[in-house]
Write a protein that holds these residues in place. Structure first.
Motif, PDB file in Angstrom:
ATOM      1  N   ASP A  28       0.865  -1.189   0.000  1.00  0.00           N
ATOM      2  CA  ASP A  28       0.000   0.000   0.000  1.00  0.00           C
ATOM      3  C   ASP A  28       0.898   1.234   0.000  1.00  0.00           C
ATOM      4  O   ASP A  28       1.038   1.947   0.998  1.00  0.00           O
ATOM      5  CB  ASP A  28      -0.918  -0.009   1.217  1.00  0.00           C
ATOM      6  CG  ASP A  28      -1.994   1.074   1.158  1.00  0.00           C
ATOM      7  OD1 ASP A  28      -1.939   1.917   0.233  1.00  0.00           O
ATOM      8  OD2 ASP A  28      -2.871   1.096   2.039  1.00  0.00           O
ATOM      9  N   THR A  31      -0.493   4.902   1.007  1.00  0.00           N
ATOM     10  CA  THR A  31      -0.593   5.173   2.438  1.00  0.00           C
ATOM     11  C   THR A  31       0.793   5.327   3.053  1.00  0.00           C
ATOM     12  O   THR A  31       1.018   6.203   3.897  1.00  0.00           O
ATOM     13  CB  THR A  31      -1.356   4.046   3.147  1.00  0.00           C
ATOM     14  OG1 THR A  31      -2.663   3.940   2.582  1.00  0.00           O
ATOM     15  CG2 THR A  31      -1.492   4.329   4.633  1.00  0.00           C
ATOM     16  N   LYS A 153      -1.742  -4.549   1.672  1.00  0.00           N
ATOM     17  CA  LYS A 153      -3.093  -4.461   1.142  1.00  0.00           C
ATOM     18  C   LYS A 153      -3.970  -5.417   1.947  1.00  0.00           C
ATOM     19  O   LYS A 153      -3.706  -6.620   1.994  1.00  0.00           O
ATOM     20  CB  LYS A 153      -3.127  -4.851  -0.335  1.00  0.00           C
ATOM     21  CG  LYS A 153      -2.471  -3.858  -1.258  1.00  0.00           C
ATOM     22  CD  LYS A 153      -3.283  -2.584  -1.391  1.00  0.00           C
ATOM     23  CE  LYS A 153      -2.668  -1.682  -2.459  1.00  0.00           C
ATOM     24  NZ  LYS A 153      -3.339  -0.387  -2.549  1.00  0.00           N
ATOM     25  N   ASN A 187      -9.705   0.580  -2.388  1.00  0.00           N
ATOM     26  CA  ASN A 187      -8.594  -0.357  -2.546  1.00  0.00           C
ATOM     27  C   ASN A 187      -7.967  -0.752  -1.217  1.00  0.00           C
ATOM     28  O   ASN A 187      -6.770  -1.012  -1.116  1.00  0.00           O
ATOM     29  CB  ASN A 187      -7.528   0.216  -3.487  1.00  0.00           C
ATOM     30  CG  ASN A 187      -6.607  -0.856  -4.029  1.00  0.00           C
ATOM     31  OD1 ASN A 187      -7.026  -1.995  -4.210  1.00  0.00           O
ATOM     32  ND2 ASN A 187      -5.365  -0.501  -4.276  1.00  0.00           N
ATOM     33  N   SER A 189      -7.111   0.951   1.274  1.00  0.00           N
ATOM     34  CA  SER A 189      -6.104   1.871   1.804  1.00  0.00           C
ATOM     35  C   SER A 189      -6.679   2.582   3.016  1.00  0.00           C
ATOM     36  O   SER A 189      -7.671   3.311   2.904  1.00  0.00           O
ATOM     37  CB  SER A 189      -5.704   2.898   0.744  1.00  0.00           C
ATOM     38  OG  SER A 189      -5.003   3.979   1.337  1.00  0.00           O
TER      39      SER A 189
END
Length: 350
Positions: A28, A31, A153, A187, A189
């Motif tokens: 991710d 982030t 993720k 997604n 996040s």
């Protein structure tokens, strides 16, 4: 607990538990980068950065310079902050590694902070765990009182409790089904989900947040639009590609984050294409490249790769790789570099 989850990290920062060294990594990347920059902004306001802030990339990284920074005192500020992007311990020579470890050991946690974060390099090389040299670096950071956090993720159902907890504190609530829907739109996040929750609670005021509110207010997920952009570029649809890019920019998506997500889309398609040529299945790709929880990406890539020449995918990945180097080493506006890279891929001819 120097190895913290992403949620634990955010809580510790909000409580003011600031450490001398942070190391952020994981799939991710949006982030990871956002937390790194938010932490920098919290520790060092813009008007104090001229003499107290340094940004390094893997290309210009210097362990000796980092050692000098560790020994320096802040000037008219509470601390110095250094961001180090995409450092890969696998690429360090023995003397560089030793100097880096020594700099970390000697840091004064009350006046100095190093923030390592990865956005354009896979420190696990497609596996679940860090490579041995990167793990050794993280263990050393942990031993010296720093914090290591992976930003993986997550699956939508794993974020239901987080979403409902945030909503409860704001006087709102949402069904588990809608919470999963919101997570999938963003997604998975955490940073993007939290941003949308702030918007939704401000709109609702109190009470239930419905599916209709989510559809009205929540933006499409970054990865979905970036994938649309990638397909448009590879299909030679320049107008659609730049309209999608403008849409992403309008949502304050940063070029380097966009580049990382677009590159990921190209890699998804490349892996699918080579798998098809080699006679491998979607499940093979999911297993071999750690797509667990992102099976949809493999499915989409297998569907869309059929009409794309392998040579064009290779060409595009090369252009994006060079763009990544240029963004981290040149002073040219990253937006211009990204647009130039897209234009080059669009102009590809066999």
């Amino acid at each position: 607990m120097p190895y913290l989850t992403d949620t634990e990290l955010i809580k510790s920062i909000r409580k003011g538990d600031i450490r001398g060294v942070y190391f952020f990594w994981g799939s991710d990347v949006a982030t990871s980068e956002s937390i790194a920059k938010k932490l920098r902004d919290k520790l060092l306001p813009k008007d104090q950065r001229d003499l107290n802030y340094r940004f390094m990339t893997a290309a210009d990284f210097s362990a000796s310079e980092l050692s000098d920074i560790a020994e320096a005192l802040p000037v008219f500020a509470d601390r110095t902050v250094t961001l180090i992007n995409d450092l890969n311990a696998d690429n360090l020579k023995k003397d560089e590694q030793d100097a880096l470890f020594k700099a970390i050991e000697g840091i004064d946690q009350t006046t100095t902070t190093f923030i390592f974060y990865a956005t354009g390099v896979d420190l696990a090389e497609g596996k679940k765990a860090l490579t041995p040299k990167n793990k050794k670096l993280c263990d050393h950071i942990s031993k010296c009182g720093g914090i290591v956090t992976e930003f993986p993720k997550k699956k939508p159902n794993e974020l239901v409790n987080h979403i409902q907890s945030k909503l409860t504190s704001a006087g709102c609530f949402m069904s588990p089904r809608n919470a999963e829907y919101l997570a999938s739109l963003q997604n998975c996040s955490i940073l993007m989900i939290d941003n949308e929750l702030d918007k939704l609670t401000a709109y609702a005021g109190s009470g239930e947040i419905t599916r209709e509110m989510i559809d009205l207010l929540v933006s499409d997920q970054l990865e979905t639009d970036a994938y649309k952009l990638s397909r448009a570029v590879l299909s030679g649809k320049g107008g659609e590609a730049f309209r999608t890019l403008d849409k992403l920019y309008s949502r304050q998506a940063e070029p380097i984050v966009l580049l990382s997500v677009i590159s990921g889309s190209f890699m998804d398609l490349y892996r699918a294409k080579t798998a098809v040529i080699g006679g491998y299945s979607q499940s093979d790709v999911t297993k071999d490249f750690a797509y667990r929880g992102r099976e949809f990406a493999v499915k989409n890539a297998f569907r869309d790769c059929m009409s794309i020449p392998l040579e064009k995918l290779r060409y595009g990945i090369g252009i994006l790789s060079q763009c990544d180097i240029d963004m981290k080493s040149k002073r040219t506006d990253p937006k211009i570099l990204l647009e130039e890279a897209i234009s080059k891929i669009l102009s590809y001819r066999r």
